[in-house]
Design a protein around this motif. Structure first.
Motif, mmCIF file in Angstrom:
data_model
loop_
_atom_site.group_PDB
_atom_site.id
_atom_site.type_symbol
_atom_site.label_atom_id
_atom_site.label_comp_id
_atom_site.label_asym_id
_atom_site.label_seq_id
_atom_site.Cartn_x
_atom_site.Cartn_y
_atom_site.Cartn_z
ATOM 1 N N THR A 3 0.855 -1.185 0.000
ATOM 2 C CA THR A 3 0.000 0.000 0.000
ATOM 3 C C THR A 3 0.887 1.229 0.000
ATOM 4 O O THR A 3 2.087 1.140 0.128
ATOM 5 C CB THR A 3 -0.913 0.020 1.232
ATOM 6 N N TRP A 7 2.103 8.345 0.630
ATOM 7 C CA TRP A 7 0.819 9.050 0.523
ATOM 8 C C TRP A 7 -0.063 8.563 1.654
ATOM 9 O O TRP A 7 -0.868 7.651 1.508
ATOM 10 C CB TRP A 7 0.148 8.787 -0.826
ATOM 11 N N TYR A 18 -3.155 19.133 -3.509
ATOM 12 C CA TYR A 18 -3.218 18.554 -4.849
ATOM 13 C C TYR A 18 -4.133 19.385 -5.754
ATOM 14 O O TYR A 18 -3.826 19.605 -6.931
ATOM 15 C CB TYR A 18 -3.678 17.096 -4.819
ATOM 16 N N ILE A 52 -6.974 3.720 -11.303
ATOM 17 C CA ILE A 52 -6.458 3.319 -9.982
ATOM 18 C C ILE A 52 -5.659 4.476 -9.387
ATOM 19 O O ILE A 52 -4.721 4.974 -10.005
ATOM 20 C CB ILE A 52 -5.614 2.034 -10.120
ATOM 21 N N GLY A 53 -6.074 4.906 -8.201
ATOM 22 C CA GLY A 53 -5.481 6.116 -7.619
ATOM 23 C C GLY A 53 -5.981 7.337 -8.361
ATOM 24 O O GLY A 53 -5.256 8.317 -8.530
ATOM 25 N N GLY A 54 -7.228 7.276 -8.781
ATOM 26 C CA GLY A 54 -7.814 8.342 -9.612
ATOM 27 C C GLY A 54 -8.050 9.640 -8.866
ATOM 28 O O GLY A 54 -8.402 10.660 -9.475
ATOM 29 N N GLY A 55 -7.881 9.623 -7.548
ATOM 30 C CA GLY A 55 -7.885 10.845 -6.752
ATOM 31 C C GLY A 55 -9.104 11.731 -6.940
ATOM 32 O O GLY A 55 -10.249 11.299 -6.781
ATOM 33 N N ASP A 74 -9.681 4.604 -5.160
ATOM 34 C CA ASP A 74 -8.679 5.396 -4.429
ATOM 35 C C ASP A 74 -8.948 5.224 -2.926
ATOM 36 O O ASP A 74 -10.102 5.226 -2.497
ATOM 37 C CB ASP A 74 -8.811 6.883 -4.816
ATOM 38 N N GLY A 105 -5.595 0.113 -4.884
ATOM 39 C CA GLY A 105 -5.508 -0.400 -6.246
ATOM 40 C C GLY A 105 -5.175 -1.874 -6.300
ATOM 41 O O GLY A 105 -5.605 -2.583 -7.212
ATOM 42 N N GLY A 124 0.394 8.993 -11.459
ATOM 43 C CA GLY A 124 0.864 9.727 -10.276
ATOM 44 C C GLY A 124 0.689 8.946 -8.991
ATOM 45 O O GLY A 124 0.449 9.538 -7.934
ATOM 46 N N VAL A 125 0.800 7.635 -9.050
ATOM 47 C CA VAL A 125 0.594 6.787 -7.870
ATOM 48 C C VAL A 125 1.851 5.980 -7.524
ATOM 49 O O VAL A 125 2.239 5.876 -6.360
ATOM 50 C CB VAL A 125 -0.593 5.809 -8.088
ATOM 51 N N LEU A 129 4.718 4.440 -3.754
ATOM 52 C CA LEU A 129 4.849 3.034 -3.329
ATOM 53 C C LEU A 129 6.326 2.653 -3.262
ATOM 54 O O LEU A 129 7.111 3.065 -4.117
ATOM 55 C CB LEU A 129 4.144 2.110 -4.329
ATOM 56 N N LEU A 185 4.139 18.358 -3.556
ATOM 57 C CA LEU A 185 3.140 18.252 -2.485
ATOM 58 C C LEU A 185 3.820 18.177 -1.118
ATOM 59 O O LEU A 185 3.155 18.042 -0.091
ATOM 60 C CB LEU A 185 2.262 17.018 -2.690
HETATM 61 C C1 LIG Z 1 -0.876 12.537 -6.752
HETATM 62 S S1 LIG Z 1 -2.462 11.821 -6.574
HETATM 63 C C2 LIG Z 1 -2.843 11.500 -8.287
HETATM 64 C C3 LIG Z 1 -4.326 11.469 -8.553
HETATM 65 C C4 LIG Z 1 -4.747 11.185 -9.999
HETATM 66 N N1 LIG Z 1 -4.323 9.872 -10.455
HETATM 67 C C5 LIG Z 1 -4.280 12.245 -10.937
HETATM 68 O O1 LIG Z 1 -3.446 11.969 -11.818
HETATM 69 O O2 LIG Z 1 -4.743 13.381 -10.795
HETATM 70 C C6 LIG Z 1 -2.066 10.197 -5.950
HETATM 71 C C7 LIG Z 1 -3.288 9.373 -5.595
HETATM 72 O O3 LIG Z 1 -2.865 8.017 -5.413
HETATM 73 C C8 LIG Z 1 -3.662 7.462 -4.395
HETATM 74 N N2 LIG Z 1 -2.996 6.235 -3.919
HETATM 75 C C9 LIG Z 1 -1.890 6.115 -3.169
HETATM 76 N N3 LIG Z 1 -1.600 4.820 -2.965
HETATM 77 C C10 LIG Z 1 -2.541 4.093 -3.616
HETATM 78 C C11 LIG Z 1 -2.781 2.705 -3.795
HETATM 79 N N4 LIG Z 1 -1.993 1.790 -3.240
HETATM 80 N N5 LIG Z 1 -3.864 2.330 -4.530
HETATM 81 C C12 LIG Z 1 -4.658 3.253 -5.108
HETATM 82 N N6 LIG Z 1 -4.476 4.585 -4.959
HETATM 83 C C13 LIG Z 1 -3.430 5.000 -4.234
HETATM 84 C C14 LIG Z 1 -3.761 8.577 -3.374
HETATM 85 O O4 LIG Z 1 -4.821 8.375 -2.477
HETATM 86 C C15 LIG Z 1 -3.963 9.780 -4.291
HETATM 87 O O5 LIG Z 1 -5.315 10.071 -4.523
#
Ligand SMILES: C[S@@+](CC[C@H](N)C(=O)[O-])C[C@H]1O[C@@H](n2cnc3c(N)ncnc32)[C@H](O)[C@@H]1O
Length: 261
Positions: A3, A7, A18, A52-55, A74, A105, A124-125, A129, A185
């Motif tokens: 995970t 973040w 963000y 995935i991680g669509g924020g 997310d 994700g 951007g995820v 990790l 950030l």
């Molecule tokens: C910098 S934001 C990018 C958001 C979006 N993808 C964009 O391009 O605008 C990073 C996002 O990744 C999510 N995130 C972090 N670790 C994650 C994981 N293991 N699985 C899914 N989402 C994750 C965070 O919660 C956050 O919303």
């Protein structure tokens, strides 16, 4: 399960930071460039897509406006609330094409009920990790054979470009051979090599179709707002991001891969 390590949702603070970035020239360019590339690779007919991680939903909304059906997964409730607010401001038809699901994700297959989708985005995820490989494998596993995988992450080869172009010489030297740094950030984040990302995707069963550089000319401009010259900058960034040697020093790389049949 892997995970996010860096973040760690902090409620409104991170979501607000963000949102500020996404509204700046750099943020707007990133989303516009990624959307343009993606729409070039996706068929015009509506596709089922997971982000995935669509924020805060920037990509999902752009794809839904083009007719696609998108599920955002997310873990961060504050980011998903931003996405819900943004969807409320959309046309009902567009809003109805986007579903928001809270979760990691790595659990995408289960969250989607085991149904493979046509395309999986992860933008951007990976930089948050420790090890990107498990999530990359999940992306491949989530799409149908011949499905599309779209990954946007920080370009390790260009880590020193931002501090260098900003005249922060000591910072540029400090990161030139590193894989982690503190991004805009204020969070520590990791950068990836294009080659190792391609290898991890290949090991999971997907082949690179194309890759683009994102932000070659503008990454050092801080929080410069979007101005009247946005379209001109976008055209210049697209030209640079689609050819060598420019794309190699972009802040981010956008990799499009396809799952083997
Ligand atoms: C910098 S934001 C990018 C958001 C979006 N993808 C964009 O391009 O605008 C990073 C996002 O990744 C999510 N995130 C972090 N670790 C994650 C994981 N293991 N699985 C899914 N989402 C994750 C965070 O919660 C956050 O919303």
């Amino acid at each position: 399960m892997t995970t996010a390590t860096s973040w760690t949702p902090t409620g409104e603070d991170l979501a607000t930071a963000y949102a500020r970035h996404a509204d700046s020239l750099r943020g707007a360019l990133r989303h516009a460039l990624v959307t343009r590339a993606l729409l070039n690779h996706l068929p015009a007919e509506p596709q089922r897509i997971v982000d995935i991680g669509g924020g805060a939903g920037h990509q999902a909304i752009a794809l839904a406006r083009a007719g696609h059906i998108v599920t955002v997964i997310d873990p961060d409730a504050a980011m998903l609330q931003r996405a819900a607010d943004a969807l409320n401001a959309e046309d009902d038809t567009v809003a109805a094409r986007v579903t928001l699901r809270q979760g990691y994700g790595e659990h995408a297959r289960d969250i989607l009920g085991g149904e493979p989708v046509d395309a999986a985005c992860c933008h951007g995820v990976l930089m948050y990790l420790d090890d990107p490989a498990p999530l990359l494998a999940t992306l491949v596993d989530t799409v149908r054979p011949d499905g599309l995988i779209s990954v946007l992450t920080k370009n390790r080869a260009a880590l020193a470009m931002r501090p260098g172009l900003e005249g922060r010489w000591a910072d540029a030297l400090a990161v030139i051979d590193q894989t982690t740094e503190t991004g805009n950030l204020g969070l520590p984040s990791r950068a990836d090599d294009l080659d190792s990302t391609q290898h991890a995707l290949a090991a999971a069963g997907a082949t690179t179709e194309a890759w683009y550089g994102v932000r070659v000319f503008t990454d050092h401009l801080g929080d410069t707002p979007v101005g009247a010259d946005f379209d001109q900058i976008l055209t210049a960034e697209w030209a640079a991001g689609t050819r060598d040697p420019y794309r190699g020093v972009a802040r981010l790389f956008h990799l499009i891969a396809r799952r083997s049949r």
